[in-house]
Structures are given as structure tokens and as C-alpha cells.
Design a protein around this motif. Structure first.
Motif, PDB file in Angstrom:
ATOM      1  N   TYR A   1     -21.544  26.498 -34.355  1.00  0.00           N
ATOM      2  CA  TYR A   1     -20.216  27.112 -34.359  1.00  0.00           C
ATOM      3  C   TYR A   1     -19.341  26.706 -35.544  1.00  0.00           C
ATOM      4  O   TYR A   1     -18.282  27.266 -35.716  1.00  0.00           O
ATOM      5  CB  TYR A   1     -19.477  26.763 -33.062  1.00  0.00           C
ATOM      6  CG  TYR A   1     -20.149  27.333 -31.855  1.00  0.00           C
ATOM      7  CD1 TYR A   1     -20.060  28.683 -31.570  1.00  0.00           C
ATOM      8  CD2 TYR A   1     -20.893  26.519 -31.011  1.00  0.00           C
ATOM      9  CE1 TYR A   1     -20.690  29.212 -30.476  1.00  0.00           C
ATOM     10  CE2 TYR A   1     -21.522  27.039 -29.903  1.00  0.00           C
ATOM     11  CZ  TYR A   1     -21.410  28.385 -29.647  1.00  0.00           C
ATOM     12  OH  TYR A   1     -22.043  28.902 -28.553  1.00  0.00           O
TER      13      TYR A   1
ATOM     14  N   ARG B   1     -10.314  26.928 -26.255  1.00  0.00           N
ATOM     15  CA  ARG B   1      -8.984  26.991 -26.861  1.00  0.00           C
ATOM     16  C   ARG B   1      -8.094  27.813 -25.958  1.00  0.00           C
ATOM     17  O   ARG B   1      -8.215  29.023 -25.887  1.00  0.00           O
ATOM     18  CB  ARG B   1      -9.075  27.624 -28.247  1.00  0.00           C
ATOM     19  CG  ARG B   1      -8.413  26.767 -29.278  1.00  0.00           C
ATOM     20  CD  ARG B   1      -8.713  27.231 -30.662  1.00  0.00           C
ATOM     21  NE  ARG B   1      -9.550  26.277 -31.372  1.00  0.00           N
ATOM     22  CZ  ARG B   1     -10.111  26.549 -32.537  1.00  0.00           C
ATOM     23  NH1 ARG B   1      -9.955  27.713 -33.089  1.00  0.00           N
ATOM     24  NH2 ARG B   1     -10.854  25.635 -33.116  1.00  0.00           N
ATOM     25  N   TRP B   2      -7.198  27.121 -25.263  1.00  0.00           N
ATOM     26  CA  TRP B   2      -6.371  27.810 -24.278  1.00  0.00           C
ATOM     27  C   TRP B   2      -5.066  28.228 -24.914  1.00  0.00           C
ATOM     28  O   TRP B   2      -4.558  27.581 -25.812  1.00  0.00           O
ATOM     29  CB  TRP B   2      -6.114  26.889 -23.092  1.00  0.00           C
ATOM     30  CG  TRP B   2      -7.348  26.494 -22.407  1.00  0.00           C
ATOM     31  CD1 TRP B   2      -8.154  25.439 -22.698  1.00  0.00           C
ATOM     32  CD2 TRP B   2      -7.970  27.164 -21.325  1.00  0.00           C
ATOM     33  NE1 TRP B   2      -9.229  25.416 -21.859  1.00  0.00           N
ATOM     34  CE2 TRP B   2      -9.142  26.464 -20.999  1.00  0.00           C
ATOM     35  CE3 TRP B   2      -7.644  28.298 -20.591  1.00  0.00           C
ATOM     36  CZ2 TRP B   2      -9.988  26.848 -19.974  1.00  0.00           C
ATOM     37  CZ3 TRP B   2      -8.487  28.677 -19.566  1.00  0.00           C
ATOM     38  CH2 TRP B   2      -9.648  27.966 -19.280  1.00  0.00           C
ATOM     39  N   ARG B   3      -4.542  29.342 -24.387  1.00  0.00           N
ATOM     40  CA  ARG B   3      -3.210  29.754 -24.841  1.00  0.00           C
ATOM     41  C   ARG B   3      -2.166  28.804 -24.251  1.00  0.00           C
ATOM     42  O   ARG B   3      -2.388  28.181 -23.208  1.00  0.00           O
ATOM     43  CB  ARG B   3      -2.938  31.186 -24.379  1.00  0.00           C
ATOM     44  CG  ARG B   3      -3.248  32.193 -25.467  1.00  0.00           C
ATOM     45  CD  ARG B   3      -3.242  33.580 -24.905  1.00  0.00           C
ATOM     46  NE  ARG B   3      -4.474  33.826 -24.168  1.00  0.00           N
ATOM     47  CZ  ARG B   3      -4.538  34.260 -22.911  1.00  0.00           C
ATOM     48  NH1 ARG B   3      -3.458  34.504 -22.244  1.00  0.00           N
ATOM     49  NH2 ARG B   3      -5.683  34.471 -22.316  1.00  0.00           N
TER      50      ARG B   3
ATOM     51  N   GLU C   1     -22.893  38.760 -22.046  1.00  0.00           N
ATOM     52  CA  GLU C   1     -22.553  38.239 -23.365  1.00  0.00           C
ATOM     53  C   GLU C   1     -21.921  36.880 -23.213  1.00  0.00           C
ATOM     54  O   GLU C   1     -20.966  36.731 -22.457  1.00  0.00           O
ATOM     55  CB  GLU C   1     -21.588  39.188 -24.058  1.00  0.00           C
ATOM     56  CG  GLU C   1     -21.379  38.888 -25.516  1.00  0.00           C
ATOM     57  CD  GLU C   1     -21.944  39.993 -26.409  1.00  0.00           C
ATOM     58  OE1 GLU C   1     -22.204  39.712 -27.569  1.00  0.00           O
ATOM     59  OE2 GLU C   1     -22.118  41.114 -25.909  1.00  0.00           O
TER      60      GLU C   1
ATOM     61  N   ASN D   1      -0.767  23.531 -23.642  1.00  0.00           N
ATOM     62  CA  ASN D   1      -1.716  24.444 -23.005  1.00  0.00           C
ATOM     63  C   ASN D   1      -2.283  23.767 -21.765  1.00  0.00           C
ATOM     64  O   ASN D   1      -1.813  22.717 -21.337  1.00  0.00           O
ATOM     65  CB  ASN D   1      -2.788  24.876 -23.988  1.00  0.00           C
ATOM     66  CG  ASN D   1      -3.559  23.722 -24.547  1.00  0.00           C
ATOM     67  OD1 ASN D   1      -3.367  22.601 -24.114  1.00  0.00           O
ATOM     68  ND2 ASN D   1      -4.419  23.984 -25.490  1.00  0.00           N
TER      69      ASN D   1
ATOM     70  N   PRO E   1     -19.544  34.130 -24.129  1.00  0.00           N
ATOM     71  CA  PRO E   1     -18.332  34.146 -24.951  1.00  0.00           C
ATOM     72  C   PRO E   1     -18.405  33.086 -26.042  1.00  0.00           C
ATOM     73  O   PRO E   1     -19.048  32.049 -25.860  1.00  0.00           O
ATOM     74  CB  PRO E   1     -17.223  33.824 -23.947  1.00  0.00           C
ATOM     75  CG  PRO E   1     -17.901  33.151 -22.829  1.00  0.00           C
ATOM     76  CD  PRO E   1     -19.281  33.687 -22.763  1.00  0.00           C
ATOM     77  N   PRO E   2     -17.766  33.323 -27.175  1.00  0.00           N
ATOM     78  CA  PRO E   2     -17.744  32.299 -28.230  1.00  0.00           C
ATOM     79  C   PRO E   2     -17.032  31.056 -27.733  1.00  0.00           C
ATOM     80  O   PRO E   2     -16.179  31.132 -26.840  1.00  0.00           O
ATOM     81  CB  PRO E   2     -16.960  32.962 -29.364  1.00  0.00           C
ATOM     82  CG  PRO E   2     -16.262  34.104 -28.742  1.00  0.00           C
ATOM     83  CD  PRO E   2     -17.068  34.525 -27.573  1.00  0.00           C
TER      84      PRO E   2
ATOM     85  N   ASN F   1     -14.869  29.087 -28.802  1.00  0.00           N
ATOM     86  CA  ASN F   1     -13.416  28.934 -28.897  1.00  0.00           C
ATOM     87  C   ASN F   1     -12.709  29.575 -27.718  1.00  0.00           C
ATOM     88  O   ASN F   1     -11.649  29.121 -27.304  1.00  0.00           O
ATOM     89  CB  ASN F   1     -12.909  29.572 -30.193  1.00  0.00           C
ATOM     90  CG  ASN F   1     -13.182  28.670 -31.357  1.00  0.00           C
ATOM     91  OD1 ASN F   1     -13.350  27.475 -31.174  1.00  0.00           O
ATOM     92  ND2 ASN F   1     -13.245  29.227 -32.540  1.00  0.00           N
ATOM     93  N   GLU F   2     -13.327  30.637 -27.196  1.00  0.00           N
ATOM     94  CA  GLU F   2     -12.710  31.306 -26.068  1.00  0.00           C
ATOM     95  C   GLU F   2     -12.768  30.422 -24.822  1.00  0.00           C
ATOM     96  O   GLU F   2     -11.917  30.522 -23.941  1.00  0.00           O
ATOM     97  CB  GLU F   2     -13.469  32.601 -25.813  1.00  0.00           C
ATOM     98  CG  GLU F   2     -12.614  33.748 -25.359  1.00  0.00           C
ATOM     99  CD  GLU F   2     -13.416  35.020 -25.409  1.00  0.00           C
ATOM    100  OE1 GLU F   2     -13.866  35.458 -24.364  1.00  0.00           O
ATOM    101  OE2 GLU F   2     -13.625  35.537 -26.527  1.00  0.00           O
ATOM    102  N   LEU F   3     -13.799  29.558 -24.762  1.00  0.00           N
ATOM    103  CA  LEU F   3     -13.941  28.700 -23.589  1.00  0.00           C
ATOM    104  C   LEU F   3     -13.038  27.483 -23.657  1.00  0.00           C
ATOM    105  O   LEU F   3     -12.681  26.917 -22.630  1.00  0.00           O
ATOM    106  CB  LEU F   3     -15.387  28.206 -23.478  1.00  0.00           C
ATOM    107  CG  LEU F   3     -16.433  29.262 -23.251  1.00  0.00           C
ATOM    108  CD1 LEU F   3     -17.802  28.626 -23.315  1.00  0.00           C
ATOM    109  CD2 LEU F   3     -16.229  29.899 -21.908  1.00  0.00           C
TER     110      LEU F   3
END
Lengths: 92, 257
Positions: A91, B19-21, B10, B28, B12-13, B15-17
Motif C-alpha cells: 500500500y 482512516r476515519w472521518r 471487492e 475521529n 476495500p483499500p 485507507n478506507e478501513l
């Protein structure tokens, strides 16, 4: 073996990413596989001898357990560093 | 790719797992979990401290006493001996904070260990590093500490060429690095495993092919099993982190002779 190569080829064709991604995925999996061999053997040996000594001297079980976890922690770190390298390869 | 085409699955990448908003500006989910675990730990011990120590303990006081006794008997007595008992508050805080940061990884609907981001393990490792070096300097003096560090006694003179750089690097660089990476990577690996099996069972349960639906039981079983395993890992990692901190401090306070 042929089926495997077909799957790999299909995967390579279906991938929208460039070749670098494919190479990174392949080497990441390979790297983690290699990184897990040594620590796997090491942790097995540590637990094996800890169980043996606990069975021989149950009164020393507490001390043996603490030392065992220490040994496991040091050995396991190698596998975990391998895992981190995989994440970096894939990554970063 | 083949799995993707059959299941429309699919992964998920990453970062989606992770990096939280921001929930609240500047904070966050991970930050909130860290704050919550600090608050829960302090409130537990504050409410335990307010109870009458003369009556038989129950409720929060009982829980707090169990934790303190665990730290004293299983961590300090085993690694530092009797004169390390003064370290109970520090190690207790360390243990409780790491544990309470790990446990949200398996609490339903939260399911994110705060220690799966590098910031918290790294900060704790740097804290332990500062504490054990400061203790070593305080108890042995700056010269004595680094002399014992670089030239461990009882080694043939010629071997110092080899041993001095190894000891120096392993104590000052590898120790905090491996302390942080061990906690971080364990929790991240556990989190990713749970994500993988949850996504796979979801994709299989919703597959277009009806044949695939019963197969989804296997990843779901694996998910349940791994959640149980993570209960163990969350505790074990907090335990190991604290034990290693205790060993490092003990090694700095009482050098080998």
C-alpha cells in the motif's frame, strides 16, 4: 499447475492496475510466507519447552509462564515486522 | 479477480478501513476511543478509591483490586521483584490504557482497536523508552548507565568490538521500535482478519448463485472464532506490553554485575 498458471494469467489480465501492483501483491504474499517460517518454529519450541518444564515443576509455573510470554513476544516481533513490511509493499 | 467476478466482492483499500472521518472536528473514531478508554480507566479507579476500604470490596472496588493484584503478582513480582512494587501505578495505567484501547476491536458496532493506528503504540513506546533510560541514568549515573549498556561485564575484551554496537542499537533503537510495532501490528492484523472474514461471509450470503449461500457459513464460523481469539489477543498484548516495560525498567534500575 496448469490450472494455477491459468488463474494467474486471468488475474493478470483482469487487473486494471499496472504490472507493479501485481508484482507487489505477489512479493507481499511471498514475503509474509517467508517471514512466518522462523517465528512459527521458534514459538513452537518456546511453548513446547515451557509446557515440559511446567509439567515437571508445577510450582515454578508462574515464573515459567512470564518468561515464556517474554520469549514469545521477542520471537513474534519478527513475524509482525514481516506483516508490516507486507502492508508497506502493498500500500505504500 | 476471479472471486470478484463471481461474487462482486471487492476488498476495500486499506485507507478506507483505517482512516476515519472526523466525528467531532479534530477527533475521529480512533481518537474518541482513546479518550473514552482513558476516561473509563480513570473513572473506574476514582470510584473504587472513594469506597470504604474497611468493608469487604464489591463492585468497582472489587474489580480494581483484582486488576491491581494481577499487576503486582503476575507482572511486577515476576520481573522486578519486591522493590519494584513502587512501579505499580505506572504499569497499572499502562496496562489498563492499552487493554481498554485494544478491546474496542471486538465490541460490536465499534470494532476498531485504537492501537491499530501507529500513533498510540508509538507514543507509549517512547514513554517507556524515556522512563527506562531516565531510571537507568538516575540509578547508575549517566556514565555508569552507558558504560553498563555498552560494555556488559563478564565478556572477553575482544568481543566488545562486536557486542558494543549490537547492545547500543538493540537497547536504544530496537527496543522502542519493536515495542510499538508489536502492539500495532498485532492489533492491525487482528482487525484486518476480522474485516476479511466479515466481508467474505457478507459477499457469500448475498451471492447471486444460490449454491454459494451455504458456503458462507464457513467464513462466518471463522469470524466468530477469530472474534473469540481477539479477546485473548487484546489481553495478551496489553500484558506483554506491560511485562516488557517492567523488564526494561528493572534492567535499567538493577544492572547486571
Amino acid at each position: 499447475m496448469e490450472a494455477l498458471s491459468k488463474i494467474v494469467k486471468a488475474a493478470a489480465e483482469a487487473a486494471t492496475g499496472d504490472e507493479k501492483n501485481i508484482a507487489a501483491a505477489g512479493s507481499a504474499g511471498f514475503a509474509y510466507g517467508l517471514a512466518a517460517i522462523g517465528p512459527g518454529i521458534g514459538i513452537g519450541m518456546i511453548f513446547g519447552s515451557a509446557i515440559e518444564s511446567m509439567a515437571r515443576q508445577p510450582e515454578a509455573a508462574g515464573m515459567v509462564r512470564t518468561t515464556m510470554f517474554l520469549g514469545v513476544a521477542f520471537t513474534e516481533a519478527l513475524a509482525l515486522i514481516g506483516f508490516v513490511v507486507v502492508i508497506l509493499l502493498k500500500y505504500a | 479477480m476471479i472471486i470478484n467476478s463471481i461474487l462482486s466482492f471487492e476488498f476495500p483499500p486499506i485507507n478506507e478501513l483505517l482512516r476515519w472521518r472526523d466525528v467531532v472536528p479534530g477527533l475521529n473514531k480512533v481518537g474518541l476511543i482513546a479518550i473514552a478508554s482513558a476516561l473509563i480507566g480513570s473513572l473506574l479507579f476514582l470510584s473504587a478509591a472513594r469506597k470504604d476500604p474497611k468493608v469487604a470490596p464489591k463492585g468497582t472496588r472489587n474489580l480494581a483490586e483484582v486488576i491491581v493484584e494481577f499487576i503486582e503478582n503476575n507482572i511486577i513480582m515476576q520481573t522486578m521483584g519486591r522493590d519494584g512494587l513502587g512501579w505499580t501505578p505506572f504499569l497499572l495505567t499502562l496496562f489498563l490504557f492499552v487493554y481498554l484501547c485494544n478491546v474496542p476491536g471486538i465490541i460490536p458496532f465499534i470494532q476498531m482497536p485504537a492501537t491499530a493506528r501507529m500513533a498510540i503504540p508509538m507514543f507509549l513506546a517512547v514513554l517507556v523508552w524515556v522512563v527506562f533510560n531516565a531510571q537507568g541514568i538516575r540509578h547508575q549515573g549517566p556514565i555508569g548507565y552507558f558504560k553498563n549498556l555498552m560494555f556488559p561485564p563478564g565478556v572477553p575484551k575482544a568481543l566488545y568490538i562486536l557486542i558494543t554496537p549490537i547492545e547500543l542499537i538493540s537497547t536504544l533503537i530496537i527496543r522502542p521500535f519493536s515495542l510499538a510495532v508489536r502492539l500495532f501490528a498485532n492489533m492491525l492484523a487482528g482487525h484486518l482478519l476480522l474485516v476479511i472474514f466479515a466481508l467474505l461471509s457478507e459477499a457469500l450470503f448475498q451471492a447471486r448463485d444460490k449454491i454459494l449461500i451455504p458456503i458462507g457459513v464457513f467464513p462466518f464460523f471463522m469470524l466468530v472464532f477469530l472474534t473469540g481469539f481477539e479477546v485473548l489477543v487484546a489481553f495478551l498484548q496489553a500484558y506483554i506490553f506491560t511485562i516488557l516495560a517492567a523488564v526494561y525498567i528493572a534492567g535499567a534500575v538493577h544492572p547486571e554485575h
